[in-house]
Motif scaffolding. Structure first.
Motif, PDB file in Angstrom:
ATOM      1  N   LYS A   2       0.197  -1.501   0.277  1.00  0.00           N
ATOM      2  CA  LYS A   2      -0.272  -0.116   0.034  1.00  0.00           C
ATOM      3  C   LYS A   2       0.928   1.414  -0.322  1.00  0.00           C
ATOM      4  O   LYS A   2       1.921   1.084   0.914  1.00  0.00           O
ATOM      5  CB  LYS A   2      -1.212  -0.021   1.360  1.00  0.00           C
ATOM      6  CG  LYS A   2      -1.987  -1.134   1.288  1.00  0.00           C
ATOM      7  CD  LYS A   2      -2.641  -0.897   0.179  1.00  0.00           C
ATOM      8  CE  LYS A   2      -3.777  -2.676   1.000  1.00  0.00           C
ATOM      9  NZ  LYS A   2      -4.878  -2.705   0.150  1.00  0.00           N
ATOM     10  N   LYS A   3       0.598   2.307  -1.067  1.00  0.00           N
ATOM     11  CA  LYS A   3       1.359   3.370  -0.777  1.00  0.00           C
ATOM     12  C   LYS A   3       0.026   4.416   0.161  1.00  0.00           C
ATOM     13  O   LYS A   3      -1.016   4.513  -0.468  1.00  0.00           O
ATOM     14  CB  LYS A   3       1.248   4.321  -1.580  1.00  0.00           C
ATOM     15  CG  LYS A   3       1.757   5.960  -1.750  1.00  0.00           C
ATOM     16  CD  LYS A   3       2.030   6.344  -3.673  1.00  0.00           C
ATOM     17  CE  LYS A   3       2.324   7.365  -3.169  1.00  0.00           C
ATOM     18  NZ  LYS A   3       2.522   8.100  -4.886  1.00  0.00           N
ATOM     19  N   ILE A   4       1.156   5.453   1.309  1.00  0.00           N
ATOM     20  CA  ILE A   4       0.198   6.133   2.070  1.00  0.00           C
ATOM     21  C   ILE A   4       0.816   7.340   1.897  1.00  0.00           C
ATOM     22  O   ILE A   4       1.419   7.875   2.049  1.00  0.00           O
ATOM     23  CB  ILE A   4      -0.458   5.171   3.367  1.00  0.00           C
ATOM     24  CG1 ILE A   4      -0.439   3.906   3.646  1.00  0.00           C
ATOM     25  CG2 ILE A   4      -0.587   6.019   4.675  1.00  0.00           C
ATOM     26  CD1 ILE A   4      -0.033   3.506   5.179  1.00  0.00           C
ATOM     27  N   VAL A  64       5.228   3.594   1.422  1.00  0.00           N
ATOM     28  CA  VAL A  64       5.069   2.278   0.927  1.00  0.00           C
ATOM     29  C   VAL A  64       5.653   1.339   2.068  1.00  0.00           C
ATOM     30  O   VAL A  64       6.197   1.247   2.312  1.00  0.00           O
ATOM     31  CB  VAL A  64       5.864   2.491  -0.935  1.00  0.00           C
ATOM     32  CG1 VAL A  64       5.176   0.943  -1.850  1.00  0.00           C
ATOM     33  CG2 VAL A  64       5.248   3.203  -1.687  1.00  0.00           C
ATOM     34  N   ASP A  67       1.294  -4.546   3.492  1.00  0.00           N
ATOM     35  CA  ASP A  67       0.210  -4.551   4.041  1.00  0.00           C
ATOM     36  C   ASP A  67      -0.309  -4.826   5.409  1.00  0.00           C
ATOM     37  O   ASP A  67      -1.507  -4.960   6.121  1.00  0.00           O
ATOM     38  CB  ASP A  67      -0.744  -5.845   3.655  1.00  0.00           C
ATOM     39  CG  ASP A  67      -0.790  -5.824   1.661  1.00  0.00           C
ATOM     40  OD1 ASP A  67      -0.823  -4.639   1.329  1.00  0.00           O
ATOM     41  OD2 ASP A  67      -1.572  -6.565   0.945  1.00  0.00           O
ATOM     42  N   MET A  70       0.206  -1.501   7.168  1.00  0.00           N
ATOM     43  CA  MET A  70      -0.266  -0.671   7.033  1.00  0.00           C
ATOM     44  C   MET A  70      -1.410  -0.300   8.043  1.00  0.00           C
ATOM     45  O   MET A  70      -1.371   1.242   8.289  1.00  0.00           O
ATOM     46  CB  MET A  70      -1.602  -1.386   5.577  1.00  0.00           C
ATOM     47  CG  MET A  70      -2.729  -0.509   5.384  1.00  0.00           C
ATOM     48  SD  MET A  70      -3.613  -0.444   4.357  1.00  0.00           S
ATOM     49  CE  MET A  70      -4.745  -1.320   5.202  1.00  0.00           C
ATOM     50  N   ILE A  93      -4.759   5.863   0.531  1.00  0.00           N
ATOM     51  CA  ILE A  93      -4.258   4.235   0.652  1.00  0.00           C
ATOM     52  C   ILE A  93      -4.492   4.381  -0.656  1.00  0.00           C
ATOM     53  O   ILE A  93      -6.237   4.187  -1.674  1.00  0.00           O
ATOM     54  CB  ILE A  93      -5.351   3.558   1.555  1.00  0.00           C
ATOM     55  CG1 ILE A  93      -4.757   4.306   3.211  1.00  0.00           C
ATOM     56  CG2 ILE A  93      -3.964   2.283   1.896  1.00  0.00           C
ATOM     57  CD1 ILE A  93      -5.509   3.827   4.272  1.00  0.00           C
ATOM     58  N   TYR A  94      -3.776   4.163  -1.497  1.00  0.00           N
ATOM     59  CA  TYR A  94      -3.617   3.496  -2.672  1.00  0.00           C
ATOM     60  C   TYR A  94      -2.761   1.806  -2.622  1.00  0.00           C
ATOM     61  O   TYR A  94      -1.866   1.301  -1.898  1.00  0.00           O
ATOM     62  CB  TYR A  94      -3.164   4.039  -4.053  1.00  0.00           C
ATOM     63  CG  TYR A  94      -3.110   5.660  -3.855  1.00  0.00           C
ATOM     64  CD1 TYR A  94      -3.790   6.133  -3.842  1.00  0.00           C
ATOM     65  CD2 TYR A  94      -2.514   6.506  -2.679  1.00  0.00           C
ATOM     66  CE1 TYR A  94      -4.485   7.272  -4.387  1.00  0.00           C
ATOM     67  CE2 TYR A  94      -2.272   7.678  -2.482  1.00  0.00           C
ATOM     68  CZ  TYR A  94      -3.407   8.673  -3.768  1.00  0.00           C
ATOM     69  OH  TYR A  94      -4.009   9.894  -3.214  1.00  0.00           O
ATOM     70  N   ASP A  95      -3.339   0.888  -3.664  1.00  0.00           N
ATOM     71  CA  ASP A  95      -2.880  -0.141  -3.898  1.00  0.00           C
ATOM     72  C   ASP A  95      -1.179   0.405  -4.907  1.00  0.00           C
ATOM     73  O   ASP A  95      -1.497   1.244  -5.913  1.00  0.00           O
ATOM     74  CB  ASP A  95      -3.364  -1.193  -4.525  1.00  0.00           C
ATOM     75  CG  ASP A  95      -4.090  -1.556  -3.702  1.00  0.00           C
ATOM     76  OD1 ASP A  95      -4.717  -1.936  -2.560  1.00  0.00           O
ATOM     77  OD2 ASP A  95      -6.137  -1.494  -3.776  1.00  0.00           O
TER      78      ASP A  95
END
Length: 113
Positions: A2-4, A64, A67, A70, A93-95
């Motif tokens: 995940k990108k936060i 990044v 999971d 996160m 939050i992005y995949d």
């Protein structure tokens, strides 16, 4: 993975960075940003004239994480970035499909560890 992305007050950056490092998430990217949200405009005096300022100065933090990390990352940001007032910021939050470490050509989760 995940990108936060978190948009926070500049005064909270050191607290968030310290919290992430202590949580085992030391890799972040930081950029100064300006924007507007629910906060009202404010006035500043510049060279003797009053100017209405619409855009607020904020900091964009990007991480990044796996999971598994996160929720830990989100909790650290929530705990350290909040004053409990309007304008504290937002978290997005992005995949992430893939990550590659350029030096070693390592791919996937190992590239962000």
């Amino acid at each position: 993975m995940k990108k936060i992305e978190a948009i926070i007050r500049p005064s909270k950056l050191k607290d968030v960075q310290k919290g992430l490092k202590e949580a085992g998430i030391p890799c972040i990217t930081v950029a100064p940003v300006k924007g507007t949200g629910l906060q009202k405009t404010y006035s500043e005096h510049y060279r003797g004239t009053e100017q209405s300022m619409i855009l607020q100065s904020r900091v964009l933090i990007m991480c990044v994480v796996s999971d598994n990390n996160m929720e830990k990352c989100i909790d650290v940001i929530l705990d350290n970035a909040s004053d409990g007032e309007t304008g504290d910021g937002k978290i997005f939050i992005y995949d992430v499909a893939e990550a590659i470490r350029i030096r070693t050509k390592t791919r996937g989760k190992e590239a962000i560890l």
